[in-house]
Design a protein around this motif. Structure first.
Motif, PDB file in Angstrom:
ATOM      1  N   GLY A  12       1.512  -7.317  -3.303  1.00 17.65           N
ATOM      2  CA  GLY A  12       2.358  -6.130  -3.371  1.00 17.65           C
ATOM      3  C   GLY A  12       1.776  -4.979  -4.147  1.00 17.65           C
ATOM      4  O   GLY A  12       2.472  -4.002  -4.420  1.00 17.65           O
ATOM      5  N   ILE A  13       0.488  -5.078  -4.513  1.00 10.39           N
ATOM      6  CA  ILE A  13      -0.158  -3.991  -5.262  1.00 10.39           C
ATOM      7  C   ILE A  13      -1.377  -3.522  -4.472  1.00 10.39           C
ATOM      8  O   ILE A  13      -2.346  -4.268  -4.305  1.00 10.39           O
ATOM      9  CB  ILE A  13      -0.572  -4.445  -6.665  1.00 10.39           C
ATOM     10  CG1 ILE A  13       0.679  -4.863  -7.452  1.00 10.39           C
ATOM     11  CG2 ILE A  13      -1.313  -3.334  -7.401  1.00 10.39           C
ATOM     12  CD1 ILE A  13       0.422  -5.317  -8.863  1.00 10.39           C
ATOM     13  N   PRO A  14      -1.341  -2.295  -3.944  1.00 10.22           N
ATOM     14  CA  PRO A  14      -2.436  -1.830  -3.086  1.00 10.22           C
ATOM     15  C   PRO A  14      -3.642  -1.363  -3.889  1.00 10.22           C
ATOM     16  O   PRO A  14      -3.507  -0.849  -4.998  1.00 10.22           O
ATOM     17  CB  PRO A  14      -1.803  -0.650  -2.332  1.00 10.22           C
ATOM     18  CG  PRO A  14      -0.783  -0.106  -3.290  1.00 10.22           C
ATOM     19  CD  PRO A  14      -0.259  -1.294  -4.051  1.00 10.22           C
ATOM     20  N   PRO A 120       7.476  -7.269  -1.242  1.00  7.78           N
ATOM     21  CA  PRO A 120       6.497  -6.317  -0.707  1.00  7.78           C
ATOM     22  C   PRO A 120       6.656  -6.111   0.798  1.00  7.78           C
ATOM     23  O   PRO A 120       6.888  -7.059   1.545  1.00  7.78           O
ATOM     24  CB  PRO A 120       5.148  -6.975  -1.025  1.00  7.78           C
ATOM     25  CG  PRO A 120       5.429  -7.964  -2.103  1.00  7.78           C
ATOM     26  CD  PRO A 120       6.828  -8.440  -1.842  1.00  7.78           C
ATOM     27  N   TYR A 125       6.016  -1.234  -2.804  1.00  9.06           N
ATOM     28  CA  TYR A 125       5.004  -1.945  -3.570  1.00  9.06           C
ATOM     29  C   TYR A 125       5.541  -2.333  -4.942  1.00  9.06           C
ATOM     30  O   TYR A 125       6.461  -1.698  -5.466  1.00  9.06           O
ATOM     31  CB  TYR A 125       3.756  -1.068  -3.744  1.00  9.06           C
ATOM     32  CG  TYR A 125       3.152  -0.588  -2.454  1.00  9.06           C
ATOM     33  CD1 TYR A 125       2.900  -1.474  -1.407  1.00  9.06           C
ATOM     34  CD2 TYR A 125       2.835   0.758  -2.265  1.00  9.06           C
ATOM     35  CE1 TYR A 125       2.340  -1.032  -0.226  1.00  9.06           C
ATOM     36  CE2 TYR A 125       2.276   1.216  -1.077  1.00  9.06           C
ATOM     37  CZ  TYR A 125       2.031   0.310  -0.059  1.00  9.06           C
ATOM     38  OH  TYR A 125       1.476   0.752   1.120  1.00  9.06           O
ATOM     39  N   ARG A 126       4.917  -3.333  -5.525  1.00  4.07           N
ATOM     40  CA  ARG A 126       5.305  -3.742  -6.871  1.00  4.07           C
ATOM     41  C   ARG A 126       4.664  -2.842  -7.924  1.00  4.07           C
ATOM     42  O   ARG A 126       5.157  -2.751  -9.039  1.00  4.07           O
ATOM     43  CB  ARG A 126       4.934  -5.211  -7.085  1.00  4.07           C
ATOM     44  CG  ARG A 126       5.811  -6.128  -6.257  1.00  4.07           C
ATOM     45  CD  ARG A 126       5.419  -7.581  -6.348  1.00  4.07           C
ATOM     46  NE  ARG A 126       6.398  -8.399  -5.619  1.00  4.07           N
ATOM     47  CZ  ARG A 126       6.263  -9.694  -5.390  1.00  4.07           C
ATOM     48  NH1 ARG A 126       5.179 -10.336  -5.843  1.00  4.07           N
ATOM     49  NH2 ARG A 126       7.185 -10.367  -4.737  1.00  4.07           N
ATOM     50  N   ASP A 310       2.262   6.944  -2.766  1.00  2.00           N
ATOM     51  CA  ASP A 310       1.987   5.963  -1.715  1.00  2.00           C
ATOM     52  C   ASP A 310       2.739   6.319  -0.434  1.00  2.00           C
ATOM     53  O   ASP A 310       2.170   6.311   0.665  1.00  2.00           O
ATOM     54  CB  ASP A 310       2.424   4.557  -2.145  1.00  2.00           C
ATOM     55  CG  ASP A 310       1.896   4.155  -3.508  1.00  2.00           C
ATOM     56  OD1 ASP A 310       0.683   3.982  -3.629  1.00  2.00           O
ATOM     57  OD2 ASP A 310       2.705   4.024  -4.435  1.00  2.00           O
TER      58      ASP A 310
END
Length: 425
Positions: A12-14, A120, A125-126, A310
């Motif tokens: 969940g973290i890009p 996610p 996102y987280r 984002d």
């Protein structure tokens, strides 16, 4: 055989890596630039704060506090939380540093990552990236309109067009208590599940924000805040809309809109992009008249927003548009020999001092490999220098798009390159 790392980014973290990261940077910088153009100064906030700051400031009945915060005990056994949003931290900083004792309004902007433990999916996102502004200390409908217009201008400056602004008023202290009772009276007559009924007791407005179809169907006939505004809150809202009309900022009044944070009062807004599906909100905010006093400061009002970097990137992609320049550099140096490399290292430093982005072929590559690296860099020009050129006091300036190369005096290379790049612009 290619070796892969056993580590990956947390779920969940890009990651944003070149060349795609250029678009992320362009969007973030454009949103910041819009705020700076209106006199907002930068504030750098801690990544984590005392958990009580968010519990008190954001609201214990919100999903953010009750379900989504990353909270842990540090080595001193203090409860700290990775910041889930920016406004509470800004208010803390304003109070702590006495900014509210100076010229008002205090106008601040911030940019960076925020953290929420959510499921996610695309656009959720987280670790989410936001640009936000806060204008604290003055209750003026014209200031509300300025904040909204800054966000609108920021989105448009990156080429985004397919979004809409939804706006409403959540009333003030003179009308919200009566409306709360009216709404609770309506909700308590419905066959709500236990958790939703508990939410109706804590913050009935949050029930109107429930996305479940069965709850939305039950609340179709619910009384709406905008129909029960006090005279002062109604006049305030009408003035905000009047200023937006004068500024040419289009909007839609959405009386059912409820933001996910408890501190909002009066003007409340959201920017929506339907090209993003379920996660259609690309930014939003509102006025929070009681928040500073609630956190131990003066009873000063404020208004702000948080815009999703984002989500804005995804919205641009949904419109088939791009932002930013994926090229890493303007000029790429190709040395052919050790003496040439030594001279090009110095020339690269001189070009950089002149504001030109420059990279070199390192590692003793041959001319073919070096030219491939030049093409991949996105540079407009290559500077090709061999030992013979060096002896003659010349260097080759090659147009990487057209393929033409001409020799120029190496002592005037900075001026020649600057002129060539200026002509291309």
């Amino acid at each position: 055989m290619t070796k892969t790392s056993s580590f990956t980014a947390p779920k969940g973290i890009p990651d944003y890596v070149p060349p795609a990261s250029a678009e992320f940077v362009a969007v973030r910088d454009a949103l910041v630039r819009s705020a700076r153009s209106a006199g907002y100064g930068h504030v750098e906030l801690p990544i984590f704060e005392d958990t009580a700051l968010f519990a008190r400031g954001v609201g214990e009945s919100t999903d953010v506090v009750s379900k989504e915060m990353y909270t842990f005990a540090d080595r001193g056994d203090r409860s700290v939380t990775l910041r889930p949003e920016g406004t509470a931290g800004v208010m803390r900083a304003v109070i702590e540093h006495g900014l509210d004792r100076g010229q008002l309004p205090v106008k601040l902007y911030y940019a960076g990552p925020f953290f929420r433990y959510e499921r996610p999916q695309a656009g959720r996102y987280r670790q989410l990236q936001q640009v936000g502004v806060e204008a604290v200390g003055v209750d003026d409908p014209a200031l509300d309109a300025e904040v909204v217009a800054i966000a609108d201008a920021g989105f448009r400056s990156v080429g985004l067009t397919g979004f809409r602004l939804e706006i409403t008023s959540l009333g003030d202290d003179t009308c919200r208590p009566q409306y709360r009772e009216l709404l609770q009276e309506f909700l308590f007559q419905l066959p709500l599940d236990e958790e939703t009924r508990r939410r109706a007791e804590l913050n009935p407005l949050r029930v109107l924000d429930d996305k479940r179809p069965e709850v939305r169907e039950l609340t179709v006939g619910a009384p709406l805040m905008i129909d029960h505004l006090s005279e002062s809150a109604k006049a305030h809202f009408e003035q905000v809309l009047g200023h937006l009309d004068a500024l040419g900022v289009p909007y839609t009044v959405n009386p059912r809109m409820v933001r996910g944070l408890d501190y909002y009062t009066k003007t409340t807004f959201e920017f929506v992009h339907d090209g993003l599906g379920a996660q259609s909100g690309i930014g939003g905010g509102g006025r929070y008249d009681g928040l500073m006093a609630q956190l131990g400061g003066q009873p000063l009002s404020g208004i702000g927003f948080g815009l999703g970097v984002d989500r804005t990137v995804l919205a641009l992609q949904a419109e088939g548009k791009t932002a930013g320049d994926p090229a890493r550099v303007d000029v790429f140096g190709v040395p052919l020999g050790d003496a040439a490399k030594q001279r090009l290292v110095v020339l690269a430093a001189q070009l950089r001092a002149a504001g030109i982005r420059v990279d070199l072929a390192y590692g003793g590559r041959g001319v073919k490999g070096a030219m491939k690296a030049a093409d991949r860099s996105g540079a407009k020009y290559a500077l090709v220098l061999g030992d013979r050129d060096l002896a003659e006091g010349e260097i080759g300036l090659k147009d990487l798009a057209g393929g033409e190369q001409r020799q120029i005096p190496i002592d005037t290379a900075v001026a020649a390159v600057s002129a060539a790049l200026a002509q291309d612009r």
